[in-house]
Design an enzyme around this catalytic site. Structure first.
Site, short mmCIF file in Angstrom:
data_model
loop_
_atom_site.label_atom_id
_atom_site.label_comp_id
_atom_site.label_asym_id
_atom_site.label_seq_id
_atom_site.Cartn_x
_atom_site.Cartn_y
_atom_site.Cartn_z
N ASP A 105 1.88 -46.60 102.71
CA ASP A 105 0.90 -46.93 103.62
C ASP A 105 -0.14 -47.98 102.61
OD1 ASP A 105 -1.42 -47.36 105.25
OD2 ASP A 105 -2.13 -45.22 105.29
N ASP B 76 0.40 -51.40 109.12
CA ASP B 76 0.19 -51.19 107.63
C ASP B 76 0.96 -50.06 107.23
OD1 ASP B 76 -1.55 -49.50 108.74
OD2 ASP B 76 -3.08 -50.17 107.33
N GLU B 77 1.66 -49.23 108.19
CA GLU B 77 2.34 -47.94 107.64
C GLU B 77 3.91 -48.00 107.94
OE1 GLU B 77 0.90 -43.53 109.14
OE2 GLU B 77 0.32 -45.18 110.28
#
Length: 393
Positions: A9, A102-103
């Site tokens: 993350d 974003d993960e």
């Protein structure tokens, strides 16, 4: 073989992107959002100390942290940097799933035979930091749920490993709110009967939990017991969603064509939000009466919002339809998809806009897509036999 699943993350991703381009933003309370009536899309840890959180109205955030600097946000920049990180990971990860902008999830099961899994993951994280300049946290465990929870516990820039024998001991003291799928309504319901920790939840009979909160009860119980067999789905930029409409009679009615395009966008955007996708590429297609087919495409910042998509679709249609011949077919395709929700692109929109989309989607889910529609898209009939909806492969 015990699975080895990594969750990665990017820490306060939007904030980190802004700081990458402007070092003067380092160390100060920072809020990414837009307008006095807008909402917080992201905020720095310095702002979180004051109680600022994502999706909070900007005016409330400023009351909590009046010294914070507000930046409108640049989804084009964020999309490009997300793509850069993805490329770094794809070059080295055996199986990579991009869960959102974003993960990421990685399946590195069996890597211990050749190279220490934790050491390899740490080196990969360092590669991301070195090549993109963005901070990233990760956790390594036996499944997606445990790894995701562990990443949250290790932030900022935390790197945790939770072996199989330590999973329950790690989960037990945590709040049930840490479990994916446990929203505020479920938390309040369980809290009223004294269930606040994962240990208490894990010790409940699964059948009782299912009776209390419905079909998701068993899944939540499994997650509380560290059970999650969900596979890591390989990421592919080729994923797309599209729809086409063939007219029973060739037409040159521009007003009707625009109305149908609005309806088609609304249909696809609703599906994007329902399945938690964001699109970065729009393609519009027209087929003339003589069967000539033409398309135009544009790249946009990741979104699933009707009003943003409609504007771009209309712009493409204006550029595309130049021959003024009768049209046999029109189509729209959204591609370049990543996992994510509408909230991340609320840089210009208000809390009212967010609430409007949530209310409309709730009605559509309960009563059907055409329970509530934009007037401009009234000419589009979603159940028309001439309309073909192609789902994500």
């Amino acid at each position: 073989m015990t699975r080895a699943i990594v969750h990665m993350d990017l820490d306060t991703f939007f904030v980190s992107c802004e700081r990458l381009t402007n070092s003067q933003l380092e160390g100060i309370p920072l809020i990414i959002g837009g307008g006095d009536r807008g909402v917080v899309a992201s905020c720095s840890y310095e702002a979180r100390v004051f109680g600022v959180r994502s999706a909070m109205p900007i005016h409330m955030a400023m009351k909590l942290c009046p010294d914070a600097k507000i930046i409108k946000g640049d989804m084009e920049l964020y999309s490009q940097l997300s793509h850069d990180v993805t490329q770094v990971l794809q070059e080295k990860a055996p199986v990579l799933e991009k869960a959102s902008i974003d993960e990421f999830y990685l399946d590195i099961t069996g890597m211990d035979k050749f190279h220490g899994s934790y050491k390899w993951t740490n080196e990969l994280a360092q590669s991301v930091i070195k090549e993109t300049g963005l901070p990233i946290s990760f956790s390594l465990s036996i499944n997606k749920t445990v790894s995701k929870i562990a990443t949250g516990e290790g932030k900022p820039i935390g790197n945790l490993e939770i072996p199989e024998q330590d999973v329950q001991a790690f989960l037990n003291p945590l709040s049930i709110q840490k479990i994916p799928m446990v929203g505020n309504v479920t938390f309040q319901l369980l809290s009223r009967i004294g269930i606040r920790t994962i240990q208490t939840l894990s010790e409940m009979p699964a059948e009782v939990l299912q009776q209390m909160i419905g079909k998701n009860g068993l899944d939540i119980w499994k997650k509380a017991n560290g059970i999650d067999h969900t596979p890591v789905e390989p990421y592919s930029e080729r994923k797309s969603i599209s729809t086409e409409h063939t007219f029973s009679q060739d037409t040159i009615d521009i007003i009707m064509l625009r109305s149908i395009l609005v309806g088609m966008v609304e249909k696809l955007a609703f599906q994007l939000r329902s399945e938690e996708w964001l699109t970065s590429t729009i393609t519009v297609k027209i087929r003339y009466a003589n069967f000539d087919t033409e398309t135009k495409q544009c790249k946009i910042a990741y979104t699933s919002a009707d009003h943003i998509l409609n504007k771009n679709v209309n712009d493409l249609f204006d550029k595309l339809y130049q021959r003024r011949m009768r049209i046999r077919l029109i189509g729209i395709r959204f591609s370049g998809l990543v996992r994510g929700t509408y909230q991340i692109d609320l840089f210009e929109d208000t809390q009212e806009m967010l609430s409007l989309y949530a209310a409309m989607d709730k009605m559509k889910n309960r009563y059907g897509f055409d329970a509530v529609m934009r007037c401009a898209g009234a000419s589009f009939k979603p159940n028309n036999k001439n309309e073909i909806l192609k789902r994500i492969p």
